[in-house]
Enzyme design. Structure first.
Site, PDB file in Angstrom:
ATOM      1  CD  GLU A 210      29.010  31.647-122.273  1.00 42.51           C
ATOM      2  OE1 GLU A 210      28.922  32.366-121.269  1.00 42.51           O
ATOM      3  OE2 GLU A 210      28.051  31.375-123.022  1.00 42.51           O
TER       4      GLU A 210
ATOM      5  CD  GLU B 215      24.443  35.020-114.502  1.00 40.73           C
ATOM      6  OE1 GLU B 215      25.590  35.101-114.966  1.00 40.73           O
ATOM      7  OE2 GLU B 215      23.523  34.361-115.032  1.00 40.73           O
TER       8      GLU B 215
ATOM      9  CE  LYS C 266      27.338  34.766-118.007  1.00 44.42           C
ATOM     10  NZ  LYS C 266      26.069  34.284-118.454  1.00 44.42           N
TER      11      LYS C 266
ATOM     12  CG  ASN D  61      26.775  28.602-120.759  1.00 44.99           C
ATOM     13  OD1 ASN D  61      26.126  27.814-120.057  1.00 44.99           O
ATOM     14  ND2 ASN D  61      26.425  29.866-120.914  1.00 44.99           N
TER      15      ASN D  61
ATOM     16  CE  LYS E 254      19.726  33.095-116.000  1.00 49.47           C
ATOM     17  NZ  LYS E 254      20.254  31.724-116.209  1.00 49.47           N
TER      18      LYS E 254
ATOM     19  CD  GLU F 289      30.230  30.594-118.633  1.00 52.18           C
ATOM     20  OE1 GLU F 289      31.312  30.847-119.156  1.00 52.18           O
ATOM     21  OE2 GLU F 289      29.151  31.057-119.054  1.00 52.18           O
TER      22      GLU F 289
HETATM   23  O1  LIG Z   1      19.871  31.430-119.132  1.00 48.14           O
HETATM   24  C1  LIG Z   1      19.412  31.460-120.300  1.00 48.14           C
HETATM   25  O2  LIG Z   1      18.276  31.079-120.605  1.00 48.14           O
HETATM   26  C2  LIG Z   1      20.245  31.973-121.428  1.00 48.14           C
HETATM   27  C3  LIG Z   1      19.743  31.922-122.718  1.00 48.14           C
HETATM   28  C4  LIG Z   1      20.479  32.419-123.779  1.00 48.14           C
HETATM   29  C5  LIG Z   1      21.707  32.984-123.555  1.00 48.14           C
HETATM   30  C6  LIG Z   1      22.237  33.025-122.260  1.00 48.14           C
HETATM   31  C7  LIG Z   1      21.510  32.524-121.209  1.00 48.14           C
HETATM   32  N1  LIG Z   1      21.985  32.575-119.921  1.00 48.14           N
HETATM   33  C8  LIG Z   1      23.222  33.140-119.556  1.00 48.14           C
HETATM   34  C9  LIG Z   1      24.012  32.192-118.766  1.00 48.14           C
HETATM   35  O3  LIG Z   1      24.983  31.711-119.273  1.00 48.14           O
HETATM   36  C10 LIG Z   1      23.547  31.858-117.386  1.00 48.14           C
HETATM   37  O4  LIG Z   1      22.840  32.941-116.867  1.00 48.14           O
HETATM   38  C11 LIG Z   1      24.628  31.514-116.383  1.00 48.14           C
HETATM   39  O5  LIG Z   1      25.561  30.631-116.868  1.00 48.14           O
HETATM   40  C12 LIG Z   1      23.975  30.945-115.113  1.00 48.14           C
HETATM   41  O6  LIG Z   1      23.176  29.840-115.458  1.00 48.14           O
HETATM   42  P1  LIG Z   1      22.184  29.151-114.403  1.00 48.14           P
HETATM   43  O7  LIG Z   1      22.936  28.902-113.141  1.00 48.14           O
HETATM   44  O8  LIG Z   1      21.764  27.874-115.064  1.00 48.14           O
HETATM   45  O9  LIG Z   1      21.065  30.116-114.185  1.00 48.14           O
END
Ligand SMILES: O=C(O)c1ccccc1NCC(=O)[C@H](O)[C@H](O)COP(=O)(O)O
Length: 256
Positions: A164, A53, A115, A185, A55, A215
């Site tokens: 999801e 991702e 996303k 998730n 991000k 996720e």
């Molecule tokens: O990441 C957040 O804080 C979040 C908050 C509210 C809605 C969605 C959010 N994130 C999207 C995701 O699902 C994540 O970016 C994705 O699964 C990757 O997660 P990570 O590896 O823990 O950064």
């Protein structure tokens, strides 16, 4: 929080609609070359696959990484062995955009996920017009008839939906619409609480033939191994990649 994120994303799309009418976005979506086959790219194999991702920031963690060149990061993900790339296009809290997705599309040849908080057909057409192969649908954010109609539209455009979930009931709703790619998730999108064991608790409800995606909440290779042992075909990773050397981290994760 989830409904706030959805209504913000939908109203931002309504703003874009003022300068880019529905018919022109739909036409742009329909004339693009066919979407890449994401179900093939993410199909189960003897090794876990990574959906990597892009991000910059998030509501739960604030600013994560500057990412001035999303295309360059995507190229690193592809050369590091990612099977597909997730691009967060939500602007308000994640600081992403459709321009990021277009730049990534021009740079890599693996499937790309839009996303975002998708609630309208316009957003689905935007995704395809920008070059997405996959679109996220969050079960908790949508009533069943909207979930079904958006899923049908994604398929009609030749794309794949990542559907999801965060509970057994949501997995049932995903299966009822015929989802082929189901994510669990670990992050509760309303409270931001993380439960790394949720995937394992729900994986058995996802039949073979449906690709299982774990996720969030991956920091280390041991976390990837935890999800793999619980039945994940694919693991979606954001923060751990954008805050490290992605090629090195991917090689550790793919060695699981
Ligand atoms: O990441 C957040 O804080 C979040 C908050 C509210 C809605 C969605 C959010 N994130 C999207 C995701 O699902 C994540 O970016 C994705 O699964 C990757 O997660 P990570 O590896 O823990 O950064």
């Amino acid at each position: 929080m989830l409904q706030e994120l959805l209504s913000g994303a939908v109203s931002d799309a309504e703003e874009r609609l003022l300068t880019r009418p529905f018919a022109s976005v739909e036409a742009a979506a329909r004339v693009r070359p066919p979407a890449l086959d994401a179900l093939h790219a993410l199909a189960p194999t003897e090794r876990v696959k990574i959906l990597a991702e892009i991000k910059r920031a998030s509501p739960s963690r604030g600013s994560l990484a500057a990412i001035t060149d999303p295309a360059a990061l995507a190229v690193s993900y592809e050369s590091g062995g990612a099977s597909a790339i997730s691009v967060l296009t939500e602007g308000r809290r994640f600081h992403g955009s459709l321009t990021d997705l277009e730049q990534v599309r021009a740079a890599v040849s693996i499937p790309i996920l839009r996303k975002d908080f998708i609630g309208t057909p316009y957003q689905v057409f935007e995704a395809r017009a920008a070059g997405a192969d996959l679109v996220l649908l969050i079960v908790a954010a949508l009533d069943q008839s909207t979930l079904l109609s958006l899923h049908d539209l994604i398929r009609e455009l030749g794309m794949t939906a990542l559907v999801e979930t965060h509970s057994g009931d949501e997995v049932s709703r995903a299966l009822d619409i015929g989802a082929s790619l189901v994510g669990v998730n670990a992050r509760d999108l309303s409270t931001f609480e993380l439960d790394q064991n949720l995937f394992g608790a729900l994986a058995d409800k996802i039949p073979s033939g449906v690709i299982r995606v774990a996720e969030s909440a991956v920091k280390t290779a041991a976390d990837v191994a935890h999800y793999r042992a619980a039945g994940a075909d694919v693991v979606l990773v954001g923060e751990a990649l954008v805050t490290s050397d992605p090629i090195r981290t991917l090689s550790e994760f793919l060695a699981v």
